[in-house]
Design a protein around this motif. Structure first.
Motif: not given
Lengths: 293, 320
Positions: B134-135, B137, B154, B157, B187, B191
């Motif tokens: 969740d943190t 994304g 992704r 991430r 992004q 983040l």
């Protein structure tokens, strides 16, 4: 796909094995190959139940070079032995050799190739240069030389075939592991504090398994041909044992008059070898996470 | 503010058939807690090696590394391994830094499992992973997806979530955005900056992209052939670049406004070999202001303004 994702639990490792099995099952030719190979294995295991070994050895009076009939399904050979029994019992040699030799070659190659690939340096050089010497001689020819030099007993034949297969397999294992151990995710694992044992077990082996298993199956089908070739040349399993290569060798002279003597054992050989290859192809596709279904 | 990471005269040499390659040669740096040090330089200048040496992923040849005053170089292998809950790394290539055989769940859980966190507490582990996803994304439905099913952004991430999973204080970001599209770069950078604000993380941000480093850093270190040629707070460096190499780097940033465009001075020559480098200033062979004394030994960092260090004895004359 969606259904599968819901099914997979947060358990980790297991779900991927399931995924591989599921993908393998979806591959029709691989499943056919597997089914055929399993049937051949069952035939080999229960050969005595199907027809006693004595049938493959004993001569039948007055039934020399007979064509296939309801009594002798595959006909009889030049020494008046039942070909059906001989072909059935011949499967034992092929299956046992294929499994034992490819398993032994796999274990030896994973150890040698793993050490060479993971540690590198002089160990790598030493192992690979020695194997280069073996590589100069084609595997089958090497096996032939070993058997010719030390005599064609069963252990000698096994050792000869293993030695013939190891160098090429070590190269594949080494190259695979070399590629993996320089990947960033190995460094990432080190960065997370993983020890060598964990890195080998959870990172290197799972990623190396694909090519190695595929190579092992290809090896198995080659070994079947190798054993048959050696026997055909008279250096493998010795007559009167009903090895398929032996059957081909003795049937050669009667090829024009009694072609079934060549076709039937030959067909058995081709089907066995082909079924293993089909399994190998299916495994390769199933083990590669990048190939989507 | 306390110093979190400090290196003293850190060196990493590689043995090559032609001699010793000086990848990192006498780097002194200090990063305060909650700050970001940007490390910039061209390809092959040793900035990635510096990042790995600080974490002892590659054992330094010499020098000292301190984490909160603890000397990392005095630690044995086991102790260094235990430090990985405090110091983490985000890798450059999100395609090769994730084990293709592991699902996202496994990838994020791996650092925690290795360090025996949440032992026997599967629920806690699941909750933590959910939180982390969740943190950074990542949608919850991707928990059991494999890396090859995802795009670069992704994947990166996941790399961030994985690094955060052990709650480190210090993260080395080795060009974390250079393999990504520009829109995704923004992004990921945002983040990283949000995470720094929320968790008080300390970054060492390695990049060759000056606009990225300008966006994220508090202090910037410019490296050339394993040496630090200039170190200054961000504003100071961009407004008052003092080393000829830094000036050349900044001039190379494309200027979209045609009226502001000055004459483009292109650096001449090639990077000289980092194998057994000659004494003196390593930039001398390409420097437009080179003097004879530049080739002699003794080109050290000097403080020309508060916390602005330059390794060029003639910088004040050049900037006249």
């Amino acid at each position: 796909m969606a259904k599968h994702k819901v099914k997979a639990t947060a358990g980790g490792g297991q779900s991927q094995t399931k995924e591989i099995i599921r993908r393998f099952k979806k591959n029709r030719s691989a499943m056919v190959g597997l089914a055929v190979f399993l049937i051949i294995c069952l035939i080999a295991i229960f050969a005595d139940v199907i027809t006693p070994y004595s049938n493959a050895i004993d001569q039948i009076k007055g039934a020399r070079l007979e064509a296939p009939s309801s009594e002798h399904w595959f006909g009889t050979d030049h020494l008046a032995r039942d070909m059906f029994a001989r072909v059935i019992h011949g499967s034992r040699y092929s299956v046992v050799f294929a499994l034992v030799v490819s398993a032994c070659a796999l274990v030896i190659s994973v150890v040698l190739g793993g050490v060479a690939g993971y540690y590198g340096g002089w160990v790598d050089n030493l192992i690979m240069r020695i194997l280069d010497i073996f590589m100069c001689i084609p595997g089958d020819l090497l096996a032939l030389c070993i058997v010719a030099a030390f005599g064609s007993s069963l252990p000698n034949l096994l050792v000869a075939l293993i030695i013939g297969r190891v160098p090429a397999t070590v190269r594949i294992v080494r190259a695979t592991i070399l590629g993996i151990s320089s990947a960033d995710y190995i460094e990432a694992a080190q960065c997370h504090g993983a020890k060598d044992a964990r890195i080998i077990a959870k990172y290197i082996i799972p990623n190396a398994m694909g090519p190695i298993i595929v190579d092992a199956t290809v090896n198995a089908s080659r070994i079947i041909i190798s054993v048959a070739s050696l026997s055909f040349l008279g250096l493998g399993i010795q007559a009167p044992a009903p090895e398929w290569g032996n059957l081909l060798a003795s049937a050669r002279e009667y090829m024009r008059t009694c072609p079934w003597l060549v076709y039937l054992p030959g067909l058995a050989l081709v089907i066995t070898s082909l079924s293993i290859n089909m399994v190998g192809d299916g495994l390769r596709d199933a083990l590669d996470p990048k190939i989507r279904d | 503010m306390s110093v979190l990471i400090e290196t003293q005269d850190l060196q990493k040499y590689f043995k090559t058939p032609r001699g010793w390659l000086h990848a990192v040669d006498g780097i002194n740096l200090k990063i305060d807690e909650g700050q970001t040090l940007g490390v910039v330089g061209e390809s092959g200048c040793g900035k990635s090696t510096l990042g790995r040496a600080v974490l002892r992923l590659q054992d330094p040849t010499g020098g000292k590394i301190f984490y909160e005053g603890q000397d990392l170089m005095a630690m044995n292998k086991k102790e260094v391994r235990s430090m990985c809950t405090k110091m983490q790394m985000i890798f450059q290539d999100p395609y090769s830094s994730l084990n293709p055989r592991m699902s996202i769940w496994q990838l994020i859980a791996e650092p925690m499992l290795i360090n025996h966190m949440y032992k026997g507490d599967k629920e806690g582990l699941n909750k933590k992973i959910e939180e982390l996803m969740d943190t950074v994304g990542l949608a919850k439905r991707l928990t059991h997806a494999y890396p090859h099913e995802l795009d670069g952004g992704r994947r990166q991430r996941i790399g961030v979530a994985r690094a955060l999973s052990v709650d480190p204080k210090f993260i080395v970001c080795d060009e974390p955005v250079s393999a990504l599209d520009v829109s995704i770069q923004a992004q990921i950078l945002n983040l990283l900056m949000d995470l720094q604000r929320d968790r008080g993380l300390t970054y060492m941000f390695i990049t060759h992209d000056l606009s990225v480093v300008k966006h994220i850093s508090n202090e910037i270190m410019v490296m050339y052939m394993g040496k630090c040629v200039e170190r200054a707070p961000k504003r100071e460096l961009f407004s008052n670049p003092s080393h000829p190499y830094t000036q050349a780097l900044l001039r190379a940033i494309p200027e979209p406004n045609i009226d502001k465009r000055g004459e483009l001075q292109v650096l001449k020559g090639e990077v000289t070999s980092p194998i057994n480098p000659k004494p003196g200033c390593r930039f001398a062979h390409r420097c437009p202001y080179v003097r004879e004394s530049c080739l002699a030994d003794g080109v050290e960092l000097q403080e020309i303004a508060p916390s602005h260090f330059v390794a060029c004895p003639y910088s004040s004359e050049i900037n006249g």
